[in-house]
Scaffold this motif. Structure first.
Motif, PDB file in Angstrom:
ATOM      1  N   CYS A 123       0.837  -1.196   0.000  1.00  0.00           N
ATOM      2  CA  CYS A 123       0.000   0.000   0.000  1.00  0.00           C
ATOM      3  C   CYS A 123       0.876   1.252   0.000  1.00  0.00           C
ATOM      4  O   CYS A 123       1.869   1.337   0.734  1.00  0.00           O
ATOM      5  N   LEU A 124       0.490   2.227  -0.823  1.00  0.00           N
ATOM      6  CA  LEU A 124       1.211   3.497  -0.853  1.00  0.00           C
ATOM      7  C   LEU A 124       0.633   4.474   0.167  1.00  0.00           C
ATOM      8  O   LEU A 124       1.344   5.346   0.661  1.00  0.00           O
ATOM      9  N   ASP A 125      -0.660   4.352   0.461  1.00  0.00           N
ATOM     10  CA  ASP A 125      -1.330   5.180   1.468  1.00  0.00           C
ATOM     11  C   ASP A 125      -1.863   4.273   2.569  1.00  0.00           C
ATOM     12  O   ASP A 125      -1.988   3.065   2.406  1.00  0.00           O
ATOM     13  N   GLU A 126      -2.218   4.897   3.708  1.00  0.00           N
ATOM     14  CA  GLU A 126      -2.821   4.141   4.793  1.00  0.00           C
ATOM     15  C   GLU A 126      -4.297   3.933   4.472  1.00  0.00           C
ATOM     16  O   GLU A 126      -5.013   4.878   4.141  1.00  0.00           O
ATOM     17  N   ILE A 127      -4.755   2.661   4.528  1.00  0.00           N
ATOM     18  CA  ILE A 127      -6.143   2.367   4.171  1.00  0.00           C
ATOM     19  C   ILE A 127      -6.884   1.762   5.348  1.00  0.00           C
ATOM     20  O   ILE A 127      -6.282   1.222   6.271  1.00  0.00           O
ATOM     21  N   ARG A 128      -8.207   1.866   5.302  1.00  0.00           N
ATOM     22  CA  ARG A 128      -9.092   1.297   6.314  1.00  0.00           C
ATOM     23  C   ARG A 128     -10.271   0.638   5.600  1.00  0.00           C
ATOM     24  O   ARG A 128     -10.439   0.796   4.391  1.00  0.00           O
ATOM     25  N   GLY A 143      -2.422 -16.616  -6.055  1.00  0.00           N
ATOM     26  CA  GLY A 143      -3.426 -15.950  -6.902  1.00  0.00           C
ATOM     27  C   GLY A 143      -3.084 -14.481  -7.095  1.00  0.00           C
ATOM     28  O   GLY A 143      -1.969 -14.034  -6.809  1.00  0.00           O
ATOM     29  N   LEU A 144      -4.070 -13.716  -7.567  1.00  0.00           N
ATOM     30  CA  LEU A 144      -3.855 -12.293  -7.792  1.00  0.00           C
ATOM     31  C   LEU A 144      -3.884 -11.529  -6.466  1.00  0.00           C
ATOM     32  O   LEU A 144      -4.672 -11.845  -5.577  1.00  0.00           O
ATOM     33  N   SER A 145      -3.007 -10.522  -6.378  1.00  0.00           N
ATOM     34  CA  SER A 145      -2.977  -9.649  -5.207  1.00  0.00           C
ATOM     35  C   SER A 145      -2.964  -8.208  -5.679  1.00  0.00           C
ATOM     36  O   SER A 145      -2.483  -7.911  -6.779  1.00  0.00           O
ATOM     37  N   ALA A 146      -3.442  -7.319  -4.853  1.00  0.00           N
ATOM     38  CA  ALA A 146      -3.434  -5.897  -5.172  1.00  0.00           C
ATOM     39  C   ALA A 146      -2.102  -5.297  -4.734  1.00  0.00           C
ATOM     40  O   ALA A 146      -1.598  -5.571  -3.647  1.00  0.00           O
ATOM     41  N   VAL A 147      -1.519  -4.463  -5.622  1.00  0.00           N
ATOM     42  CA  VAL A 147      -0.260  -3.755  -5.311  1.00  0.00           C
ATOM     43  C   VAL A 147      -0.435  -2.293  -5.670  1.00  0.00           C
ATOM     44  O   VAL A 147      -1.353  -1.935  -6.394  1.00  0.00           O
ATOM     45  N   ASP A 148       0.454  -1.454  -5.176  1.00  0.00           N
ATOM     46  CA  ASP A 148       0.409  -0.013  -5.408  1.00  0.00           C
ATOM     47  C   ASP A 148      -0.972   0.559  -5.087  1.00  0.00           C
ATOM     48  O   ASP A 148      -1.572   1.287  -5.869  1.00  0.00           O
ATOM     49  N   VAL A 149      -1.475   0.227  -3.914  1.00  0.00           N
ATOM     50  CA  VAL A 149      -2.831   0.633  -3.503  1.00  0.00           C
ATOM     51  C   VAL A 149      -2.761   2.092  -3.049  1.00  0.00           C
ATOM     52  O   VAL A 149      -1.994   2.455  -2.171  1.00  0.00           O
ATOM     53  N   LYS A 150      -3.604   2.931  -3.668  1.00  0.00           N
ATOM     54  CA  LYS A 150      -3.693   4.351  -3.333  1.00  0.00           C
ATOM     55  C   LYS A 150      -5.107   4.688  -2.923  1.00  0.00           C
ATOM     56  O   LYS A 150      -6.075   4.180  -3.489  1.00  0.00           O
ATOM     57  N   LEU A 151      -5.226   5.574  -1.970  1.00  0.00           N
ATOM     58  CA  LEU A 151      -6.520   6.030  -1.491  1.00  0.00           C
ATOM     59  C   LEU A 151      -7.092   7.058  -2.458  1.00  0.00           C
ATOM     60  O   LEU A 151      -6.377   7.965  -2.904  1.00  0.00           O
ATOM     61  N   ILE A 152      -8.381   6.937  -2.805  1.00  0.00           N
ATOM     62  CA  ILE A 152      -9.051   7.947  -3.636  1.00  0.00           C
ATOM     63  C   ILE A 152      -9.579   9.021  -2.710  1.00  0.00           C
ATOM     64  O   ILE A 152     -10.304   8.734  -1.758  1.00  0.00           O
ATOM     65  N   LYS A 153      -9.231  10.271  -2.996  1.00  0.00           N
ATOM     66  CA  LYS A 153      -9.666  11.366  -2.110  1.00  0.00           C
ATOM     67  C   LYS A 153     -10.829  12.118  -2.687  1.00  0.00           C
ATOM     68  O   LYS A 153     -11.191  12.115  -3.772  1.00  0.00           O
TER      69      LYS A 153
END
Length: 153
Positions: A123-128, A143-153
Motif C-alpha cells: 500500500c502506498l497510502d494508509e487504508i481502512r 493468486g492475484l494480489s493488489a499492489v500499489d494501492v492508493k486512497l481515492i480522495k
C-alpha cells in the motif's frame, strides 16, 4: 444298460451354440459381399444451413453473406499472468476488510466484483475498511494480489 451322458438340456445348448456360430459366419460373409463404400461416405456427410439446421444438401454458395478474414480470428486466450502483468490503467475498488494489527485485508473490484488480497507492504497510502482505492494487480503463488494501492480522495 447305461444311460447316455448327454441330456436334453446339453443337446439344446449345443444346438444354440452352433446356431449362433453359423449366424456370425453368415454376417461376416454378408459384410464382405456388400463392400460398396462409395455410397456409405456420401450418406455420412451432413451440412448446416444458414439457420443452423442440419441438412443432407450442400449449402447454396449464392446465399453466402460475408467473407471472413482468417487472420482476424484470435484462437488463443491470454493467460491470467499476462493479463495481470499487462500495462493497464489502475483498477478501482473498495476495501471490504482490513486487519490493521496484522496488516492485511481484501479489496472488492468495482467492475468485476472479485475480491483481491492486499498487504500493508503493497500500500502506498494508509487504508481502512470501506475506503475507495485504486490499485494494480500482481500474480502471486496464491493468486492475484493488489499492489500499489492508493486512497481515492
Amino acid at each position: 444298460m447305461a444311460k447316455s451322458r448327454e441330456t436334453f438340456n446339453k443337446k439344446e445348448k449345443e444346438k444354440q451354440r452352433q446356431k449362433k456360430k453359423q449366424e456370425k459366419v453368415d454376417k461376416k460373409e454378408a459384410r464382405k459381399s456388400n463392400t460398396d463404400k462409395s455410397t456409405d461416405f456420401e450418406d455420412m456427410i451432413a451440412y448446416v444451413d444458414e439457420f443452423g439446421n442440419i441438412t443432407s444438401t450442400p449449402p447454396d454458395p449464392t446465399k453466402k453473406k460475408m467473407e471472413v478474414d482468417p487472420d482476424s480470428i484470435n484462437v488463443t486466450v491470454p493467460k491470467d499472468s499476462e493479463m495481470a502483468n499487462s500495462p493497464e490503467e489502475a483498477r478501482k475498488g473498495r476495501v471490504t476488510f482490513f486487519n490493521e494489527s496484522k496488516g492485511y485485508g481484501f479489496i472488492k473490484d468495482s467492475q468485476t466484483g472479485e475480491s483481491l488480497f492486499v498487504h500493508i507492504n503493497k500500500c502506498l497510502d494508509e487504508i481502512r475498511e470501506s475506503d475507495q482505492v485504486t490499485y494494480e494487480t500482481e500474480r502471486t503463488p496464491k493468486g492475484l494480489s493488489a499492489v500499489d494501492v492508493k486512497l481515492i480522495k
